[in-house]
Motif scaffolding. Structure first.
Motif, short mmCIF file in Angstrom:
data_model
loop_
_atom_site.label_atom_id
_atom_site.label_comp_id
_atom_site.label_asym_id
_atom_site.label_seq_id
_atom_site.Cartn_x
_atom_site.Cartn_y
_atom_site.Cartn_z
N ILE A 4 0.80 -1.27 -0.04
CA ILE A 4 -0.16 -0.01 -0.09
C ILE A 4 0.74 1.39 0.01
N VAL A 5 0.41 2.16 -0.77
CA VAL A 5 1.10 3.63 -0.92
C VAL A 5 0.27 4.52 -0.67
N ALA A 17 6.20 8.56 -5.33
CA ALA A 17 5.46 7.31 -5.07
C ALA A 17 5.15 6.63 -6.44
N LEU A 18 4.96 7.36 -7.53
CA LEU A 18 4.86 6.59 -8.60
C LEU A 18 5.96 6.10 -9.13
N THR A 99 4.40 8.75 1.29
CA THR A 99 5.58 9.73 0.85
C THR A 99 4.83 11.05 1.34
N GLY A 100 4.23 11.30 2.22
CA GLY A 100 4.00 12.72 2.56
C GLY A 100 2.46 13.21 2.26
N GLY A 101 2.31 14.48 2.83
CA GLY A 101 0.95 14.83 2.80
C GLY A 101 0.07 14.19 3.78
N TYR A 102 -0.90 15.05 4.46
CA TYR A 102 -1.86 14.63 5.44
C TYR A 102 -2.52 13.38 5.28
N ILE A 120 8.09 5.71 5.87
CA ILE A 120 7.66 7.08 5.27
C ILE A 120 8.92 7.57 4.57
N HIS A 121 8.38 8.35 3.75
CA HIS A 121 9.83 8.90 2.55
C HIS A 121 9.64 10.39 2.94
N GLU A 122 10.63 11.09 3.36
CA GLU A 122 10.51 12.44 3.29
C GLU A 122 11.49 13.06 2.22
#
Length: 365
Positions: A4-5, A17-18, A99-102, A120-122
Motif C-alpha cells: 500500500i502506498v 510514489a509513482l 510519501t508525505g501529505g496529510y 515514510i519517505h521525506e
C-alpha cells in the motif's frame, strides 16, 4: 508481494510514489499495489490515469493557527484511521509506504498499530508535520537530504534519495533540442518556475530578455500556462530572438533536462532530485510561499556543496540573474565543477534503495 502506498496534496508527494511503483513493477510484475489518497487531492486524477487501484479516505490537514477547524480535523483523523484499518484488512499488505501529505497520516498510523511494516519517505530538508508525527510509529524513515536526519529518530533513518531521480537517467534522446527550435552546438539554459509558473521569476526574465538575446548561449524559457499570453505580449515588444524560445509548458521535461546545461528555477525536492541525478549545475530561486521555507533549506544543501547558486526572491534582479547564468555558461571550468558537485549529491538508484528497505522489513517480519 502486496504494497500500500499513500501520499498526496502535491506532485512532490505523488510522483516519487509513482516512480517507486513503476520501478518495482518493472522488476517484479506480480507485485500488487493499492494507493490510498483523497478524492479532492491531485492524486485522485494522477493515480487513476496510471490504472493503479485507488481508494480514498476523508482527511484534512491542520491549520497552523488556533482554529475550530482543527477539532474537526482530529475527528477526521480518527475516522480516517478506522477507514484505513478496513482497507488494510481487505488488501492485507506486506508493507505500507507513506510519501508525505496529510492523507498518509491515518493510513500509515493504522498500519503501524497493526504491526504491518511501515516506511515514510521525506523528500525535503525540513520535514512536514505528518512525517514528524509518523516517525514515532514507523519502522523506517527514508530521506533525501542528510540535513533532515536530526528531525527523526536516528536508528530509523536511511538515506535513499528521491525515487523520481531514477526516471530521468537515460532519458537523453537525439533531436530533443532541435525539436524546440534550438541548436545543439551552443550551451542551453532552461528557465522555469514549475508547472504553473512563477510570476516573480517571469517578471525578472522579461526584463532580462534584451540582454539575454545578445549572449553566445541559448535560453529555453517556460512561463507556465497561466502566464504565457501575458509574457508573450511583453516579449514581442523586444522583437524576434534567435537564441531564446518561450513556451507555456513542456510535456517531455525529463528528456529535456537530460539535454540542457544549467537549470534556473524553484528548489522543490523533485526538481533537485532530477537535477542532481543528472549532474546539472543550477541557479535556484526558492519559493518563499512554502511551509517552513523548506525550499530555501533545500537550495542551501546544494549551495554548500558548490552545486548551485541561490537567489532568493528578495535578491532576484535582472542583472543578478544574468550574471549568474554568465558565470556558469561562459566559464566551462565553473560549469564542470558545479556539475561534478551536483552529481556527487545525486542518488540515481533511489527507487531500488527504497525497495531494498521494504524487502528487508518484510523479510524480517
Amino acid at each position: 508481494m502486496k504494497i500500500i502506498v499513500s501520499g498526496g496534496g502535491t506532485g512532490g508527494h505523488i510522483y516519487p510514489a509513482l516512480a517507486l511503483i513503476r520501478t518495482i513493477k518493472k522488476e517484479y510484475p506480480k507485485t500488487q499495489f493499492l494507493y490510498i489518497g483523497t478524492e479532492k487531492g491531485l492524486e485522485a486524477d494522477i493515480i487513476r490515469r496510471e490504472n493503479i487501484p485507488f481508494e480514498t479516505i476523508n482527511i484534512t490537514g491542520f491549520k497552523r493557527s488556533l482554529s475550530l477547524e482543527n477539532l474537526k480535523t482530529i475527528f477526521r483523523f480518527f475516522k480516517g484511521v478506522r477507514d484505513s484499518k478496513k482497507l488494510l484488512k481487505k488488501f492485507n499488505p506486506d508493507a505500507v509506504v507513506g510519501t508525505g501529505g496529510y492523507v498518509c497520516g491515518p493510513v500509515v498510523y493504522a498500519a503501524a498499530k497493526k504491526r504491518i511494516p511501515t516506511i515514510i519517505h521525506e523528500q525535503n530538508s525540513i520535514p512536514g508535520l505528518t512525517n514528524k508525527f509518523l516517525s514515532r510509529y514507523v519502522d523506517k524513515v527514508a530521506v533525501c537530504f542528510e540535513q533532515v536526519r536530526e528531525y527523526f529518530p536516528e536508528s530509523k533513518v536511511v538515506l535513499t534519495g528521491n525515487p523520481r531521480a531514477s526516471e530521468v537517467i537515460g532519458k537523453k534522446k537525439m533531436g530533443v533540442i532541435q525539436s524546440f527550435g534550438l541548436r545543439d552546438d551552443l550551451p542551453i539554459a532552461l528557465i522555469f518556475g514549475g508547472s504553473r509558473g512563477a510570476r516573480p521569476i517571469n517578471e525578472v526574465v522579461i526584463k532580462s530578455l534584451s540582454q539575454l538575446s545578445t549572449k553566445p548561449y541559448q535560453v529555453l524559457y517556460v512561463t507556465g500556462e497561466s502566464h504565457y499570453d501575458e509574457v508573450r505580449k511583453e516579449a514581442e515588444l523586444f522583437g524576434e530572438f534567435n537564441n531564446i524560445v518561450i513556451l507555456p509548458f513542456i510535456h517531455n521535461m525529463q528528456e529535456l533536462l537530460a539535454s540542457v546545461d544549467v537549470v534556473i528555477g524553484r528548489a522543490g525536492a523533485t526538481s533537485l532530485a532530477e537535477i542532481t541525478a543528472l549532474g546539472l549545475p543550477s541557479i535556484l530561486i526558492p519559493s518563499p510561499y512554502v511551509t517552513n521555507n523548506h525550499q530555501e533549506k533545500n537550495a542551501e544543501a546544494l549551495v554548500e556543496k558548490g552545486a548551485a547558486y541561490m537567489l532568493t526572491e528578495k535578491e532576484l534582479t535582472s542583472q543578478r540573474l544574468i550574471e549568474a547564468i554568465d558565470r556558469i555558461l561562459l566559464d566551462e571550468s565553473e560549469r564542470t565543477n558545479m556539475g561534478n558537485a551536483s552529481k556527487k549529491l545525486g542518488i540515481q538508484d533511489a527507487s531500488n534503495r527504497l525497495f531494498d528497505v521494504i524487502k528487508e522489513l518484510t523479510n524480517n517480519r
